[in-house]
Design a protein around this motif. Structure first.
Motif, PDB file in Angstrom:
ATOM      1  N   ASN A 149       0.823  -1.215   0.000  1.00  0.00           N
ATOM      2  CA  ASN A 149       0.000   0.000   0.000  1.00  0.00           C
ATOM      3  C   ASN A 149       0.855   1.262   0.000  1.00  0.00           C
ATOM      4  OD1 ASN A 149      -2.248  -1.644   0.117  1.00  0.00           O
ATOM      5  ND2 ASN A 149      -2.579  -1.378   2.316  1.00  0.00           N
ATOM      6  N   LEU A 150       1.964   1.216   0.730  1.00  0.00           N
ATOM      7  CA  LEU A 150       2.853   2.381   0.802  1.00  0.00           C
ATOM      8  C   LEU A 150       3.475   2.674  -0.556  1.00  0.00           C
ATOM      9  CD1 LEU A 150       4.343   4.580   2.410  1.00  0.00           C
ATOM     10  CD2 LEU A 150       6.075   2.862   2.982  1.00  0.00           C
ATOM     11  N   PHE A 151       3.959   1.636  -1.233  1.00  0.00           N
ATOM     12  CA  PHE A 151       4.564   1.846  -2.558  1.00  0.00           C
ATOM     13  C   PHE A 151       3.546   2.409  -3.547  1.00  0.00           C
ATOM     14  CE2 PHE A 151       7.774  -1.632  -1.426  1.00  0.00           C
ATOM     15  CZ  PHE A 151       8.743  -0.699  -1.090  1.00  0.00           C
ATOM     16  N   HIS A 152       2.310   1.939  -3.463  1.00  0.00           N
ATOM     17  CA  HIS A 152       1.266   2.478  -4.347  1.00  0.00           C
ATOM     18  C   HIS A 152       1.048   3.964  -4.066  1.00  0.00           C
ATOM     19  CE1 HIS A 152      -2.467   2.830  -6.611  1.00  0.00           C
ATOM     20  NE2 HIS A 152      -3.032   3.358  -5.529  1.00  0.00           N
ATOM     21  N   ALA A 153       1.012   4.339  -2.783  1.00  0.00           N
ATOM     22  CA  ALA A 153       0.813   5.750  -2.428  1.00  0.00           C
ATOM     23  C   ALA A 153       1.987   6.608  -2.870  1.00  0.00           C
ATOM     24  CB  ALA A 153       0.605   5.872  -0.917  1.00  0.00           C
ATOM     25  N   LEU A 154       3.201   6.068  -2.767  1.00  0.00           N
ATOM     26  CA  LEU A 154       4.390   6.821  -3.185  1.00  0.00           C
ATOM     27  C   LEU A 154       4.416   6.992  -4.704  1.00  0.00           C
ATOM     28  CD1 LEU A 154       7.095   5.203  -0.853  1.00  0.00           C
ATOM     29  CD2 LEU A 154       6.197   7.536  -0.706  1.00  0.00           C
ATOM     30  N   ARG A 155       4.087   5.926  -5.434  1.00  0.00           N
ATOM     31  CA  ARG A 155       4.095   6.007  -6.904  1.00  0.00           C
ATOM     32  C   ARG A 155       3.067   7.007  -7.420  1.00  0.00           C
ATOM     33  NH1 ARG A 155       4.683   0.279  -6.527  1.00  0.00           N
ATOM     34  NH2 ARG A 155       2.432   0.062  -6.784  1.00  0.00           N
ATOM     35  N   SER A 156       1.942   7.110  -6.736  1.00  0.00           N
ATOM     36  CA  SER A 156       0.876   8.010  -7.184  1.00  0.00           C
ATOM     37  C   SER A 156       0.977   9.397  -6.540  1.00  0.00           C
ATOM     38  CB  SER A 156      -0.492   7.388  -6.882  1.00  0.00           C
ATOM     39  OG  SER A 156      -0.601   7.031  -5.518  1.00  0.00           O
ATOM     40  N   LEU A 171       1.665  11.130  -1.008  1.00  0.00           N
ATOM     41  CA  LEU A 171       2.283  11.450   0.272  1.00  0.00           C
ATOM     42  C   LEU A 171       3.335  12.539   0.148  1.00  0.00           C
ATOM     43  CD1 LEU A 171       2.858   7.796   1.562  1.00  0.00           C
ATOM     44  CD2 LEU A 171       0.880   9.266   1.968  1.00  0.00           C
ATOM     45  N   ARG A 172       3.424  13.352   1.179  1.00  0.00           N
ATOM     46  CA  ARG A 172       4.520  14.320   1.284  1.00  0.00           C
ATOM     47  C   ARG A 172       5.683  13.650   1.999  1.00  0.00           C
ATOM     48  NH1 ARG A 172       2.266  19.247   4.426  1.00  0.00           N
ATOM     49  NH2 ARG A 172       1.086  17.583   5.476  1.00  0.00           N
ATOM     50  N   ILE A 173       6.888  13.841   1.506  1.00  0.00           N
ATOM     51  CA  ILE A 173       8.068  13.193   2.073  1.00  0.00           C
ATOM     52  C   ILE A 173       8.759  14.145   3.056  1.00  0.00           C
ATOM     53  CG2 ILE A 173      10.255  12.030   1.574  1.00  0.00           C
ATOM     54  CD1 ILE A 173       7.745  10.684   0.437  1.00  0.00           C
ATOM     55  N   PRO A 174       9.066  13.678   4.268  1.00  0.00           N
ATOM     56  CA  PRO A 174       9.796  14.529   5.223  1.00  0.00           C
ATOM     57  C   PRO A 174      11.124  14.989   4.634  1.00  0.00           C
ATOM     58  CG  PRO A 174       8.955  12.564   6.304  1.00  0.00           C
ATOM     59  CD  PRO A 174       8.730  12.372   4.840  1.00  0.00           C
ATOM     60  N   GLU A 175      11.459  16.234   4.852  1.00  0.00           N
ATOM     61  CA  GLU A 175      12.657  16.832   4.264  1.00  0.00           C
ATOM     62  C   GLU A 175      13.916  16.021   4.579  1.00  0.00           C
ATOM     63  OE1 GLU A 175      14.340  19.369   1.712  1.00  0.00           O
ATOM     64  OE2 GLU A 175      12.235  19.516   2.306  1.00  0.00           O
ATOM     65  N   LYS A 176      14.033  15.563   5.822  1.00  0.00           N
ATOM     66  CA  LYS A 176      15.244  14.848   6.241  1.00  0.00           C
ATOM     67  C   LYS A 176      15.302  13.411   5.733  1.00  0.00           C
ATOM     68  CE  LYS A 176      15.941  17.551  10.476  1.00  0.00           C
ATOM     69  NZ  LYS A 176      16.074  17.500  11.956  1.00  0.00           N
ATOM     70  N   GLN A 177      14.228  12.919   5.120  1.00  0.00           N
ATOM     71  CA  GLN A 177      14.205  11.532   4.649  1.00  0.00           C
ATOM     72  C   GLN A 177      14.056  11.418   3.130  1.00  0.00           C
ATOM     73  OE1 GLN A 177      10.968   9.801   7.050  1.00  0.00           O
ATOM     74  NE2 GLN A 177      12.520   8.761   8.279  1.00  0.00           N
ATOM     75  N   LYS A 178      14.238  12.520   2.417  1.00  0.00           N
ATOM     76  CA  LYS A 178      14.041  12.485   0.965  1.00  0.00           C
ATOM     77  C   LYS A 178      15.011  11.538   0.274  1.00  0.00           C
ATOM     78  CE  LYS A 178      11.588  16.762   0.076  1.00  0.00           C
ATOM     79  NZ  LYS A 178      11.526  18.041  -0.658  1.00  0.00           N
ATOM     80  N   GLY A 179      16.212  11.402   0.816  1.00  0.00           N
ATOM     81  CA  GLY A 179      17.181  10.472   0.229  1.00  0.00           C
ATOM     82  C   GLY A 179      16.708   9.037   0.331  1.00  0.00           C
TER      83      GLY A 179
END
Length: 390
Positions: free
Chosen positions: A206-213, A216-224
């Motif tokens: 479910n997480l990968f589907h949300a990321l691909r579409s 979700l907003r990505i936390p600045e410190k975890q963008k890498g």
């Protein structure tokens, strides 16, 4: 020496929030939902919430009462709502044993969850419920149609941010042909490690589907780390996804007793606050490592920051039902389950009662009895000749 049992009963959550109003409301540190909850808790049962007048229908004595805020994060406004919900639930629970299961997430996901609460909490609900359904329906484990009642909590005892699901699962279910109720053994119907693996796999899908579409907003410190699916997967599968199976409930009475204390909790109740002095808060908390209740001391600002983390998005349901326990199956699969168990559904004790009568039953006395003449009822609208039930 102060103990966990000693307490300044005059200290309340609203006192702490009031002392930090300028720091949090004045400086725009809160989102709209948090700011509303903050103001509601401050204003609850004060003149700012407005008032209503009750007048005795016998002697004419009047009493002005301030209104409650009814915000679900307010520790003053949950008691009656909690009791009514529990009474209603008791009438839909199956008369069987229940497992108490707790689903947690790895620490690295917490920043993503806090930034995307509505989406991530929804995925946590869905993944944990589907994991139980898959495990229960597997013939190698039990091979039944299952369901659950899930409750979201976002806090630990020290008010730290800790999203997790508490789940009640019936110890059994109807077979695929709906001809027999198959009961689970005394332990859970699937090994904990197997359930944990299923939960992790479903959630990550479910997480990968949300990321691909791009949901979700990505936390600045975890963008890498979220730059590629491979990096996220490596992090996820290197961590433990803890699933706990707690003590089994033997029947509906034990379940309802538990739920009455648990489902409508806010992050901290006024009863746990011991004192507010010199800019610090002392409150009790349970240290689960040694199973002892202790006193924690925090600056009012840090206490307020921790508490406000647990304000849920507006309109978000923190209690949900799945599978055979869902509302959609109330008149179909649940009826079949009662039939297979040779049990009859209960009817709510409060069904058909007026608000006056319900409150009298809950409080054990007539809450609207006139304190003056002690025979009449305090009612709305009598001053204008319009006596009505509240």
């Amino acid at each position: 020496m102060e103990t966990a049992n000693s307490r300044n009963c005059g200290a309340e959550l609203s006192d702490i929030l009031g002392s930090q109003k300028e720091n949090f409301l004045g400086k725009g540190r809160l989102c709209a939902d948090q700011a509303k909850a903050y103001n509601d808790i401050l204003d609850c049962r004060t003149a700012k919430m407005g008032s209503h007048t009750l007048t005795c229908d016998t002697c004419g004595k009047s009493r002005v009462s301030y209104n409650s805020c009814r915000n679900r994060h307010c520790p003053k406004c949950q008691y009656v709502r909690q009791l009514l919900w529990v009474e209603k639930l008791q009438c839909r629970l199956l008369p069987v044993r229940y497992f108490h299961v707790v689903f947690t997430i790895p620490k690295f996901l917490k920043p993503l969850f806090y930034l995307n609460q509505r989406e991530c909490y929804g995925m946590l609900f869905a993944a944990s419920a589907l994991a139980v359904k898959k495990a229960a329906s597997n013939p190698a484990f039990l091979g039944v149609d299952s369901g659950c009642l899930s409750v979201l909590h976002t806090w630990g005892q020290a008010l730290n941010y800790h999203p997790h699901i508490h789940m009640l699962v019936p110890a059994g279910g109807p077979d695929p042909d709906n001809m027999e109720w198959i009961a689970a053994n005394k332990k859970f119907f699937v090994p904990v490690k197997a359930l944990s693996g299923i939960f992790r796999g479903v959630f990550m899908e479910n997480l990968f589907h949300a990321l691909r579409s791009n949901q979700l907003r990505i936390p600045e410190k975890q963008k890498g780390m979220y730059a590629t699916p491979e990096l996220v997967k490596k992090e996820a599968y290197s961590k433990s996804w803890h699933v706990y199976i707690k003590k089994t409930f033997k029947g509906t009475n034990q379940v309802v007793s538990y739920l009455g204390r648990y489902t409508h909790r806010v992050a901290i109740s006024n009863s746990r606050i011991h004192s507010v002095e010199n800019g610090t808060v002392k409150f009790s908390w349970k240290d689960y490592r040694d199973r002892k209740t202790k006193i924690m001391e925090l600056p009012c600002g840090e206490f307020t920051r921790r508490f406000m983390q647990h304000v849920l998005p507006s309109g978000f349901y923190k209690i949900r039902y799945y599978g055979i326990m869902s509302s959609a199956n109330s008149k179909t699969k649940m009826e079949d389950c009662f039939r297979l168990l040779k049990a009859a559904r209960l009817i709510s004790f409060y069904e058909g009662l007026s608000t006056y009568e319900i409150l009298e039953e809950i409080l054990g006395q007539d809450p609207f009895r006139c304190p003056g003449c002690e025979t009449g009822k305090m009612m709305y609208g009598l001053a204008e000749g319009k006596g009505t039930d509240p």
